[in-house]
Motif scaffolding. Sequence first.
Motif, PDB file in Angstrom:
ATOM      1  N   TYR A 171      56.986  75.298  62.840  1.00 21.75           N
ATOM      2  CA  TYR A 171      57.344  74.901  61.478  1.00 21.75           C
ATOM      3  C   TYR A 171      58.763  75.331  61.117  1.00 21.75           C
ATOM      4  O   TYR A 171      59.573  74.539  60.610  1.00 21.75           O
ATOM      5  N   GLU A 174      61.858  73.473  62.639  1.00 21.52           N
ATOM      6  CA  GLU A 174      62.244  72.172  62.081  1.00 21.52           C
ATOM      7  C   GLU A 174      62.577  72.268  60.599  1.00 21.52           C
ATOM      8  O   GLU A 174      62.819  71.242  59.955  1.00 21.52           O
ATOM      9  N   LEU A 175      62.587  73.477  60.099  1.00 23.30           N
ATOM     10  CA  LEU A 175      62.784  73.647  58.654  1.00 23.30           C
ATOM     11  C   LEU A 175      64.274  73.735  58.332  1.00 23.30           C
ATOM     12  O   LEU A 175      65.024  74.442  58.987  1.00 23.30           O
ATOM     13  N   GLN A 179      70.777  76.269  50.618  1.00 26.92           N
ATOM     14  CA  GLN A 179      71.451  77.506  50.235  1.00 26.92           C
ATOM     15  C   GLN A 179      70.825  78.068  48.960  1.00 26.92           C
ATOM     16  O   GLN A 179      70.701  77.368  47.955  1.00 26.92           O
ATOM     17  N   GLN A 185      65.893  81.544  42.689  1.00 24.89           N
ATOM     18  CA  GLN A 185      65.770  80.443  43.645  1.00 24.89           C
ATOM     19  C   GLN A 185      64.994  80.892  44.879  1.00 24.89           C
ATOM     20  O   GLN A 185      64.182  80.137  45.418  1.00 24.89           O
ATOM     21  N   TRP A 189      61.669  79.186  46.014  1.00 23.70           N
ATOM     22  CA  TRP A 189      61.591  78.555  47.319  1.00 23.70           C
ATOM     23  C   TRP A 189      60.472  79.158  48.162  1.00 23.70           C
ATOM     24  O   TRP A 189      59.783  78.448  48.895  1.00 23.70           O
ATOM     25  N   ILE A 192      57.281  77.648  47.083  1.00 26.21           N
ATOM     26  CA  ILE A 192      57.174  76.281  47.612  1.00 26.21           C
ATOM     27  C   ILE A 192      56.828  76.314  49.092  1.00 26.21           C
ATOM     28  O   ILE A 192      56.021  75.529  49.584  1.00 26.21           O
ATOM     29  N   LEU A 193      57.440  77.269  49.791  1.00 26.83           N
ATOM     30  CA  LEU A 193      57.188  77.404  51.226  1.00 26.83           C
ATOM     31  C   LEU A 193      55.702  77.641  51.499  1.00 26.83           C
ATOM     32  O   LEU A 193      55.108  77.020  52.378  1.00 26.83           O
ATOM     33  N   ASP A 196      53.361  74.626  51.250  1.00 28.41           N
ATOM     34  CA  ASP A 196      53.521  73.510  52.166  1.00 28.41           C
ATOM     35  C   ASP A 196      52.222  73.272  52.940  1.00 28.41           C
ATOM     36  O   ASP A 196      51.517  74.223  53.304  1.00 28.41           O
TER      37      ASP A 196
ATOM     38  N   GLU B 281      65.046  62.306  52.427  1.00 24.66           N
ATOM     39  CA  GLU B 281      64.194  63.293  53.069  1.00 24.66           C
ATOM     40  C   GLU B 281      63.687  64.243  52.001  1.00 24.66           C
ATOM     41  O   GLU B 281      64.323  64.425  50.966  1.00 24.66           O
ATOM     42  N   ASN B 283      62.370  68.152  51.630  1.00 22.28           N
ATOM     43  CA  ASN B 283      62.309  69.420  52.344  1.00 22.28           C
ATOM     44  C   ASN B 283      62.253  70.549  51.320  1.00 22.28           C
ATOM     45  O   ASN B 283      63.128  70.647  50.457  1.00 22.28           O
ATOM     46  N   THR B 284      61.247  71.376  51.436  1.00 21.36           N
ATOM     47  CA  THR B 284      61.043  72.500  50.503  1.00 21.36           C
ATOM     48  C   THR B 284      61.077  72.036  49.059  1.00 21.36           C
ATOM     49  O   THR B 284      61.630  72.703  48.188  1.00 21.36           O
ATOM     50  N   GLY B 285      60.494  70.873  48.820  1.00 17.92           N
ATOM     51  CA  GLY B 285      60.442  70.358  47.456  1.00 17.92           C
ATOM     52  C   GLY B 285      61.758  69.811  46.964  1.00 17.92           C
ATOM     53  O   GLY B 285      61.872  69.410  45.817  1.00 17.92           O
ATOM     54  N   ILE B 286      62.757  69.809  47.823  1.00 17.28           N
ATOM     55  CA  ILE B 286      64.080  69.315  47.442  1.00 17.28           C
ATOM     56  C   ILE B 286      64.371  68.041  48.215  1.00 17.28           C
ATOM     57  O   ILE B 286      64.266  68.007  49.438  1.00 17.28           O
ATOM     58  N   ASP B 316      71.089  72.788  45.167  1.00 22.20           N
ATOM     59  CA  ASP B 316      72.064  73.128  46.198  1.00 22.20           C
ATOM     60  C   ASP B 316      71.596  72.576  47.543  1.00 22.20           C
ATOM     61  O   ASP B 316      70.418  72.364  47.743  1.00 22.20           O
ATOM     62  N   PRO B 317      72.448  72.356  48.504  1.00 20.17           N
ATOM     63  CA  PRO B 317      73.885  72.659  48.473  1.00 20.17           C
ATOM     64  C   PRO B 317      74.742  71.531  47.887  1.00 20.17           C
ATOM     65  O   PRO B 317      75.924  71.719  47.728  1.00 20.17           O
ATOM     66  N   ARG B 339      65.759  67.931  42.792  1.00 24.27           N
ATOM     67  CA  ARG B 339      64.303  68.014  42.662  1.00 24.27           C
ATOM     68  C   ARG B 339      63.856  66.883  41.757  1.00 24.27           C
ATOM     69  O   ARG B 339      64.498  66.588  40.746  1.00 24.27           O
ATOM     70  N   GLY B 376      59.250  70.077  56.691  1.00 22.10           N
ATOM     71  CA  GLY B 376      59.497  71.248  55.863  1.00 22.10           C
ATOM     72  C   GLY B 376      58.487  71.362  54.753  1.00 22.10           C
ATOM     73  O   GLY B 376      57.624  70.509  54.569  1.00 22.10           O
ATOM     74  N   PRO B 377      58.578  72.437  53.978  1.00 24.01           N
ATOM     75  CA  PRO B 377      57.638  72.656  52.897  1.00 24.01           C
ATOM     76  C   PRO B 377      57.722  71.569  51.852  1.00 24.01           C
ATOM     77  O   PRO B 377      58.777  71.032  51.579  1.00 24.01           O
TER      78      PRO B 377
END
Lengths: 257, 407
Positions: A171, A174-175, A179, A185, A189, A192-193, A196, B281, B283-286, B316-317, B339, B376-377
């Motif tokens: 996982y 590929e993640l 930033q 944040q 994050w 959120i992680l 998943d 895409e 990824n991590t809710g973003i 970001d970024p 988001r 990703g998440p």
Amino acid sequence: MNGTDPREAEPIAPAPGASVALEPDAPAPRPVPPGDRAPARSASVVDLLLNPRAFFEALETRPVSLAMPALIVLLIGIVAGIAAYLVAAAVADAIAIPGAEGFSGIAGAFGLIGALVVTVLVWVIIAAAFFVVSMAFKGRGDFNRLLAYVGWGHLPQVFGGIVYLAIMWNYLSELRIPQLTDPAQIQEWSEILMQDPTMRIATLVSLLFLLWSANIWIFGVRSGRKLSTRDAAITVLVPVALYILVTIVPSLIGGLL
Amino acid sequence: MTRVLWILFVALLACVACASAALPTFPFPTSGATIPPGIETVPATASTTAPLVTVAGNQLQVVSTSLEPPVLMRGDTGTLTVEVANTGTAPVRARNAALLPDGPITVSGDPYATVGEIGAGSSIPFSFQIQAGAPDGLAYPVFTLAVDEGRGIRYPVPVRVDSTPPAVAFVQKPDALTAGRSDQVTLSIGNPRQNQLSGVSVTPRGEGFTVTPSSVFIGALAPNAQATASFNLTPAENATIGFEISYFNGPSRHAETIALPVSYGQSKTSPDLILSNFLVELNTGIYRLTGDVNNAGLSAARSVVIAPGEGVTPADPYPQYVVGSLQPDDFASFELNFRAENRSTVPLVISYKDDNGNPFEQRAEASLALNETASGPGSGELPLVWIALALVLVAAVAFLIYRSWRR
């Protein structure tokens, strides 16, 4: 609870599949207590996984040894530590807060050591919880033996940890982590992680192997605290259910709320 | 030898006397002295040498005429100067000098009612204020100088009246005006006249606009020369815009106003930014949105910035993406992070400026359909391999637990 001797209430039959794998440093067999009817037999890891009742009955005749249980718990701690290191390092790499450069290695080390320490602590805490709860059923037997049995019962979680680590490794490779410029944040994050789907699968796998351990612990508590199977099941399942409710369920349903 | 020289001297004097007796003479006054039509004469200038006009025995002659400005426009006032010289050996008493109007030329005042004596070998300039009327063309006001004994000189002076104004044209102007948007307007001012114009300046006139600079001073403009004047105009709604070109022909001021022939609307040459080639895409809710921005317009877009619109939260970024300048027919790639919850599309805002610094904004939308599966998440997709593994593990563990209780 029922006021009867568990051994009398539920005699244990000898394990038919017990194989020969003595602990290398096992001392001379101790005298069999008057209430214990099981003969001195050998116990193997295969017995532990396939026939835990026979495994712990075989251990009853032997003196308490914490070496192998501690090794099992340490293995779990190492695997969990590696997983924690991977996650912590990945998150730390994404932190773009001034002054937090080079935080990756420190965060990873903290994750590794923290997971190791927590795993050992959890072992002791679980054993203590079982000991306390079993007192309500007039359980007999010293804490060290119960601690050793609980340690043996951690063995399925070694496999669970390896599967968990494999999932995490795949996982995280590929993640792509954006930033992260402020602590809020990072917190957001991280939440959120954990929500998943892949992480939920990993958590479910951990839960599965925890339930397997709980099943083994039932037989361990039964032997270690001289309880009936029913009382042993209650002794194990109540703390485990609380543990699942407090630690695992929130992470599983967090994203759904 | 001396006798021969004396004879030659007497003969020379005789020749001079004969030549003087043969010169033509004019009775005074005369009338109808005009230049035949169809004969083009140059405008009178200070260097023009007038034909010799003599009065018998006195040798008075017009030696030069000048007009300032050399070519008059309708309504202009000019100064016509006639210089008369006494080429004789004795002074001449002149009674009066006058300029008689002709055609569109009128004369102001009578400044030389009495003149007096003109010494031998000296000259006197006579200046008259004249004014040009209609129509344009060539006129011959007549200069007269009366002397005693009913004689004098009469001399028609050619004066040209030409009302041709400066040639004004828009070298650069917007094809359409937009309220609040600055546009550059450049005028060309040419001088098709035969004389120099002075004090030329261009000033925007009208209402409902701001302009920089407020006026452009060109100064002198020689014949067949041209100059330009540029302005940055920012009109409001319903502005009336014109340009006044003012200049001097001699002492007379003239002004011409030219309207800016532009209507309100969208410029046909303005930049037109089009987004395409979206790739989304999660990824991590973003969301990560990549794409291309193309300039399909006919002018360059400056300071191009692409950002998510309302309803989504930049992340970001790349909460927004600065493309910079984009030439016509050129394109650039961009990337955005944001988001978005419960949305199937994301609004995009493209802001840019034109060459004059006017800000513009275009809006577009991109679908949030995922083009690339992200592991990703928050991607919302479960990897099948992990589901299968989990099911196998569940079955295996369940079997082992069941087996442990069977024994």
